[in-house]
Design a protein around this motif. Structure first.
Motif, PDB file in Angstrom:
ATOM      1  N   ALA A  83     -18.178  -5.646   0.929  1.00  0.00           N
ATOM      2  CA  ALA A  83     -18.894  -6.278   1.825  1.00  0.00           C
ATOM      3  C   ALA A  83     -19.921  -7.360   0.900  1.00  0.00           C
ATOM      4  O   ALA A  83     -20.114  -8.420   1.361  1.00  0.00           O
ATOM      5  CB  ALA A  83     -19.775  -5.774   2.687  1.00  0.00           C
ATOM      6  N   VAL A  84     -20.300  -7.131  -0.191  1.00  0.00           N
ATOM      7  CA  VAL A  84     -21.345  -7.791  -0.983  1.00  0.00           C
ATOM      8  C   VAL A  84     -20.604  -9.002  -1.541  1.00  0.00           C
ATOM      9  O   VAL A  84     -21.217 -10.282  -1.672  1.00  0.00           O
ATOM     10  CB  VAL A  84     -21.937  -7.197  -2.138  1.00  0.00           C
ATOM     11  N   ALA A  85     -19.266  -8.967  -1.799  1.00  0.00           N
ATOM     12  CA  ALA A  85     -18.345 -10.047  -2.054  1.00  0.00           C
ATOM     13  C   ALA A  85     -18.162 -11.342  -0.805  1.00  0.00           C
ATOM     14  O   ALA A  85     -17.919 -12.367  -1.103  1.00  0.00           O
ATOM     15  CB  ALA A  85     -17.118  -9.771  -2.827  1.00  0.00           C
ATOM     16  N   LEU A  86     -18.377 -10.491   0.197  1.00  0.00           N
ATOM     17  CA  LEU A  86     -17.861 -11.154   1.542  1.00  0.00           C
ATOM     18  C   LEU A  86     -19.055 -12.100   2.236  1.00  0.00           C
ATOM     19  O   LEU A  86     -18.860 -12.906   2.606  1.00  0.00           O
ATOM     20  CB  LEU A  86     -17.096 -10.623   2.408  1.00  0.00           C
ATOM     21  N   ALA A  87     -20.262 -11.448   2.084  1.00  0.00           N
ATOM     22  CA  ALA A  87     -21.326 -11.968   2.820  1.00  0.00           C
ATOM     23  C   ALA A  87     -22.229 -12.844   2.023  1.00  0.00           C
ATOM     24  O   ALA A  87     -22.016 -13.207   0.894  1.00  0.00           O
ATOM     25  CB  ALA A  87     -22.513 -10.940   3.011  1.00  0.00           C
ATOM     26  N   ARG A  88     -23.124 -13.760   2.581  1.00  0.00           N
ATOM     27  CA  ARG A  88     -23.801 -14.771   2.111  1.00  0.00           C
ATOM     28  C   ARG A  88     -24.897 -14.281   1.134  1.00  0.00           C
ATOM     29  O   ARG A  88     -25.639 -13.351   1.997  1.00  0.00           O
ATOM     30  CB  ARG A  88     -24.101 -15.777   3.025  1.00  0.00           C
ATOM     31  N   ARG A  89     -24.914 -14.606   0.012  1.00  0.00           N
ATOM     32  CA  ARG A  89     -26.289 -13.753  -0.651  1.00  0.00           C
ATOM     33  C   ARG A  89     -27.613 -14.754  -0.706  1.00  0.00           C
ATOM     34  O   ARG A  89     -27.256 -15.839  -1.154  1.00  0.00           O
ATOM     35  CB  ARG A  89     -25.887 -13.577  -1.941  1.00  0.00           C
ATOM     36  N   LEU A  90     -28.530 -14.196  -0.338  1.00  0.00           N
ATOM     37  CA  LEU A  90     -29.942 -14.795  -0.318  1.00  0.00           C
ATOM     38  C   LEU A  90     -30.620 -14.349  -1.745  1.00  0.00           C
ATOM     39  O   LEU A  90     -30.880 -12.931  -2.061  1.00  0.00           O
ATOM     40  CB  LEU A  90     -30.541 -14.516   0.813  1.00  0.00           C
ATOM     41  N   GLY A  91     -31.514 -15.312  -2.265  1.00  0.00           N
ATOM     42  CA  GLY A  91     -32.360 -14.792  -3.496  1.00  0.00           C
ATOM     43  C   GLY A  91     -33.307 -13.917  -2.993  1.00  0.00           C
ATOM     44  O   GLY A  91     -33.672 -13.983  -1.627  1.00  0.00           O
ATOM     45  N   ALA A  92     -34.077 -13.392  -3.770  1.00  0.00           N
ATOM     46  CA  ALA A  92     -35.293 -12.592  -3.798  1.00  0.00           C
ATOM     47  C   ALA A  92     -36.454 -13.231  -2.716  1.00  0.00           C
ATOM     48  O   ALA A  92     -37.458 -12.523  -2.004  1.00  0.00           O
ATOM     49  CB  ALA A  92     -35.690 -11.862  -4.856  1.00  0.00           C
ATOM     50  N   THR A  93     -36.663 -14.354  -2.979  1.00  0.00           N
ATOM     51  CA  THR A  93     -37.595 -15.181  -2.518  1.00  0.00           C
ATOM     52  C   THR A  93     -37.275 -15.938  -1.266  1.00  0.00           C
ATOM     53  O   THR A  93     -38.052 -16.533  -0.595  1.00  0.00           O
ATOM     54  CB  THR A  93     -38.220 -16.138  -3.355  1.00  0.00           C
ATOM     55  N   ARG A 138     -36.121 -17.065   2.442  1.00  0.00           N
ATOM     56  CA  ARG A 138     -36.529 -16.722   3.688  1.00  0.00           C
ATOM     57  C   ARG A 138     -35.108 -16.219   4.571  1.00  0.00           C
ATOM     58  O   ARG A 138     -34.189 -17.075   4.369  1.00  0.00           O
ATOM     59  CB  ARG A 138     -37.200 -17.591   4.601  1.00  0.00           C
ATOM     60  N   ILE A 139     -35.218 -15.215   5.286  1.00  0.00           N
ATOM     61  CA  ILE A 139     -34.118 -14.943   5.972  1.00  0.00           C
ATOM     62  C   ILE A 139     -33.826 -15.281   7.380  1.00  0.00           C
ATOM     63  O   ILE A 139     -34.939 -15.000   8.074  1.00  0.00           O
ATOM     64  CB  ILE A 139     -34.033 -13.194   5.932  1.00  0.00           C
ATOM     65  N   THR A 140     -33.007 -16.096   7.769  1.00  0.00           N
ATOM     66  CA  THR A 140     -32.785 -16.478   9.204  1.00  0.00           C
ATOM     67  C   THR A 140     -31.485 -16.230   9.792  1.00  0.00           C
ATOM     68  O   THR A 140     -30.490 -15.837   8.801  1.00  0.00           O
ATOM     69  CB  THR A 140     -33.070 -18.234   9.200  1.00  0.00           C
ATOM     70  N   GLY A 141     -31.331 -16.468  11.020  1.00  0.00           N
ATOM     71  CA  GLY A 141     -30.062 -16.168  11.730  1.00  0.00           C
ATOM     72  C   GLY A 141     -28.956 -17.032  11.041  1.00  0.00           C
ATOM     73  O   GLY A 141     -27.754 -16.533  11.361  1.00  0.00           O
ATOM     74  N   SER A 142     -29.191 -18.208  10.715  1.00  0.00           N
ATOM     75  CA  SER A 142     -28.076 -19.114  10.469  1.00  0.00           C
ATOM     76  C   SER A 142     -27.636 -18.585   9.218  1.00  0.00           C
ATOM     77  O   SER A 142     -26.585 -19.253   8.498  1.00  0.00           O
ATOM     78  CB  SER A 142     -28.586 -20.532   9.971  1.00  0.00           C
ATOM     79  N   ASP A 143     -28.049 -17.463   8.312  1.00  0.00           N
ATOM     80  CA  ASP A 143     -27.629 -16.974   7.061  1.00  0.00           C
ATOM     81  C   ASP A 143     -26.678 -16.145   7.359  1.00  0.00           C
ATOM     82  O   ASP A 143     -25.823 -15.513   6.374  1.00  0.00           O
ATOM     83  CB  ASP A 143     -28.759 -16.441   6.243  1.00  0.00           C
ATOM     84  N   VAL A 144     -26.470 -15.609   8.480  1.00  0.00           N
ATOM     85  CA  VAL A 144     -25.503 -14.415   8.769  1.00  0.00           C
ATOM     86  C   VAL A 144     -24.183 -15.163   8.752  1.00  0.00           C
ATOM     87  O   VAL A 144     -23.688 -16.126   9.619  1.00  0.00           O
ATOM     88  CB  VAL A 144     -25.670 -13.825   9.974  1.00  0.00           C
ATOM     89  N   VAL A 145     -23.145 -14.623   8.306  1.00  0.00           N
ATOM     90  CA  VAL A 145     -21.831 -15.023   8.236  1.00  0.00           C
ATOM     91  C   VAL A 145     -20.885 -14.072   8.569  1.00  0.00           C
ATOM     92  O   VAL A 145     -21.084 -12.915   8.869  1.00  0.00           O
ATOM     93  CB  VAL A 145     -21.284 -15.621   6.801  1.00  0.00           C
ATOM     94  N   GLU A 146     -19.597 -14.820   9.172  1.00  0.00           N
ATOM     95  CA  GLU A 146     -18.607 -13.782   9.677  1.00  0.00           C
ATOM     96  C   GLU A 146     -17.232 -13.538   8.833  1.00  0.00           C
ATOM     97  O   GLU A 146     -16.911 -14.788   8.257  1.00  0.00           O
ATOM     98  CB  GLU A 146     -18.085 -14.176  11.114  1.00  0.00           C
ATOM     99  N   TRP A 147     -16.915 -12.527   8.697  1.00  0.00           N
ATOM    100  CA  TRP A 147     -15.433 -12.356   8.047  1.00  0.00           C
ATOM    101  C   TRP A 147     -14.596 -11.185   8.592  1.00  0.00           C
ATOM    102  O   TRP A 147     -15.094 -10.489   9.576  1.00  0.00           O
ATOM    103  CB  TRP A 147     -15.744 -11.825   6.505  1.00  0.00           C
ATOM    104  N   GLN A 148     -13.690 -11.080   8.222  1.00  0.00           N
ATOM    105  CA  GLN A 148     -12.642  -9.859   8.936  1.00  0.00           C
ATOM    106  C   GLN A 148     -12.591  -8.747   8.015  1.00  0.00           C
ATOM    107  O   GLN A 148     -12.499  -8.774   6.541  1.00  0.00           O
ATOM    108  CB  GLN A 148     -11.210 -10.333   9.296  1.00  0.00           C
TER     109      GLN A 148
END
Length: 471
Positions: A109-119, A121-131
């Motif tokens: 999953a870590v290779a499929l999801a969008r990765r955000l840095g430690a600093t 901000r986390i928002t709904g637009s950062d969520v991605v979809e895969w199969q």
């Protein structure tokens, strides 16, 4: 080829419209629900990611992450569709919960999801979809967090959307079922409503089917017809009125024609029978032949007039229009009638001027009929006037003669076929006696030219006016 049913056509149209409305509304609801579900799930993922990052940043080292694994995974407990995975900088799993359902074949999953840095901000637009490996959708994201000792870790929060997918599938199937049922219901109800709405038409058709030659006075009842059918009903009744009137005129016309043809034929037969009753002299036979010729001429003129009227009523009757001097044409007609006028002791005067566009032969026939009629009823020693006068958009040609006034109630009827204001006059023994068709021919000629024929009468005599449009 069978005619289409209006009821079925309208019912299918309403059913198709209903299905289109269901499809539009259902699609809108489906996509709205799908969007709302995704937004809500994305919000849950974002909140869990934020809490998990804050908890991870409170831990001192990667060993503390393993020791407090239950505290971290508590964020996704209670929902079997959620999963969590925490990895260190080398990619080793420190915490793992329910990750089998969110990984693709060969790709974590870590290779499929969008990765955000430690600093970041986390928002709904950062969520991605895969199969995942089963081909069902998964939504999630990966975030970096820094432990208190400075060691970086990566947290993956994902949600298996299989349950949502199945929910939307069931919802879509219900929309299909509702749309199909609605279409059938709309077809049935619209078929019944349209059939009931068209009932007045069926009643009109049934009423019309009872109208026969013997019942042309029957009319369609318009009181029960809806407003939309009122014009149709009135037009149908008006057509029946015209047919009734035309049939009555035809019946009267046939009877009058038979009566008028019977008279000369009876005269011929009677004269011949008398002549054959005993031997006659040569002079008597000559007188008989002359009388028979007069009756034959009378029959010939009558047949010719009937043929002309029949042809003139045909839509393809041809008129040859040409422009000519009306006064000159009237003078030619007066010259032609000079002999009969002298025999009748009557003079003919031509007055006025004007140019006219009409069929010259038909014009001569119409005026000649009026003039012949005037010669029969004008006292000896009098004068007949042929005049032409321009009035606004019309050019009027008039035949005026002194004589016994015509009853005002008969001024229109004298233009009917075989009608005579004085029935005794047509059998006065003259060879030129009228058959009752002369004025009918005049009106027919004027109708062909788009004009009118009318008569006026007073103490000073009678006046017949032909009004031609100025083209």
């Amino acid at each position: 080829m069978a005619a289409r049913s209006l009821t079925t056509t309208l019912a299918l149209s309403f059913a198709g419209t209903t299905l289109a409305v269901f499809a539009l509304v259902g699609s809108s609801l489906y996509y709205t629900l799908n969007s709302e579900i995704k937004q809500q799930d994305d919000l849950d993922i974002v909140l869990i990611a934020r809490h998990t990052r804050r908890l991870a940043e409170e831990l001192g080292s990667t060993a503390d992450v393993r020791d407090h694994a239950e505290r971290l995974t508590s964020q996704v407990l209670g929902n079997p569709a959620l999963s969590m995975e925490v990895r260190d900088a080398s990619g080793t799993n420190l915490v793992e919960h329910n990750t089998a359902s969110v990984a693709d074949a060969g790709f974590p999953a870590v290779a499929l999801a969008r990765r955000l840095g430690a600093t970041q901000r986390i928002t709904g637009s950062d969520v991605v979809e895969w199969q995942n490996a089963r081909g069902t959708p998964v939504r999630g994201l990966a975030i970096d967090a820094t432990l208190r000792d400075g060691a970086p870790v990566t947290v993956v929060i994902a949600r298996d959307m299989t349950d949502r997918w199945r929910l939307l599938d069931r919802y879509r199937e219900r929309l299909y079922a509702a749309g199909f049922a609605g279409m059938l219901l709309a077809f049935l109800m619209s078929w019944l409503l349209v059939r009931e709405s068209l009932r007045p038409l069926r009643e009109m058709a049934a009423r019309a089917s009872t109208i026969t030659v013997d019942q042309l006075d029957t009319r369609v009842d318009i009181e029960r017809a809806p407003g939309e059918l009122e014009a149709l009903t009135q037009s149908l009744n008006a057509m029946l009125d015209r047919l009734h009137g035309g049939f009555e005129r035809m019946s009267q016309y046939t009877a009058d024609l038979a009566h008028d043809m019977r008279t000369p034929l009876g005269n011929l037969r009677g004269a011949n029978e008398v002549a054959l009753a005993r031997p006659r002299s040569t002079a008597e036979y000559e007188a008989l032949l002359e009388s028979n010729l007069e009756e034959c001429d009378r029959l010939s003129r009558m047949i010719e007039s009937v043929i002309f009227l029949a042809r003139a009523e045909h839509p393809q009757f041809i008129t040859t229009l040409a422009e000519f001097d009306a006064r000159e044409a009237l003078q030619q007609i007066a010259d032609y009638f000079e002999g009969p006028a002298e025999d009748a002791g009557v003079s003919i005067h031509v007055a006025g001027s004007g140019r006219l566009r009409a069929d010259k032969e038909l014009f001569r026939r119409a005026v000649s009929n009026l003039l012949a009629n005037a010669l029969r009823y004008t006292p000896r020693g009098s004068e007949i006037t042929l005049s032409v006068e321009q009035k606004n958009e019309m050019l009027e040609v008039a035949v005026t003669n002194p004589g016994t006034p015509i009853d005002p109630a008969l001024l229109e009827r004298i233009f009917d076929r075989f009608y005579r204001a004085d029935a005794s006059r047509h059998s006065d023994g003259h060879a030129g006696a009228s058959a009752g068709l002369g004025l009918a021919i005049v009106r027919t000629i004027m109708t062909l030219h788009g004009g009118t024929a009318r008569a006026g009468s007073g103490a000073d005599g009678n006046r017949f006016i032909l009004a031609f449009p100025r083209r």
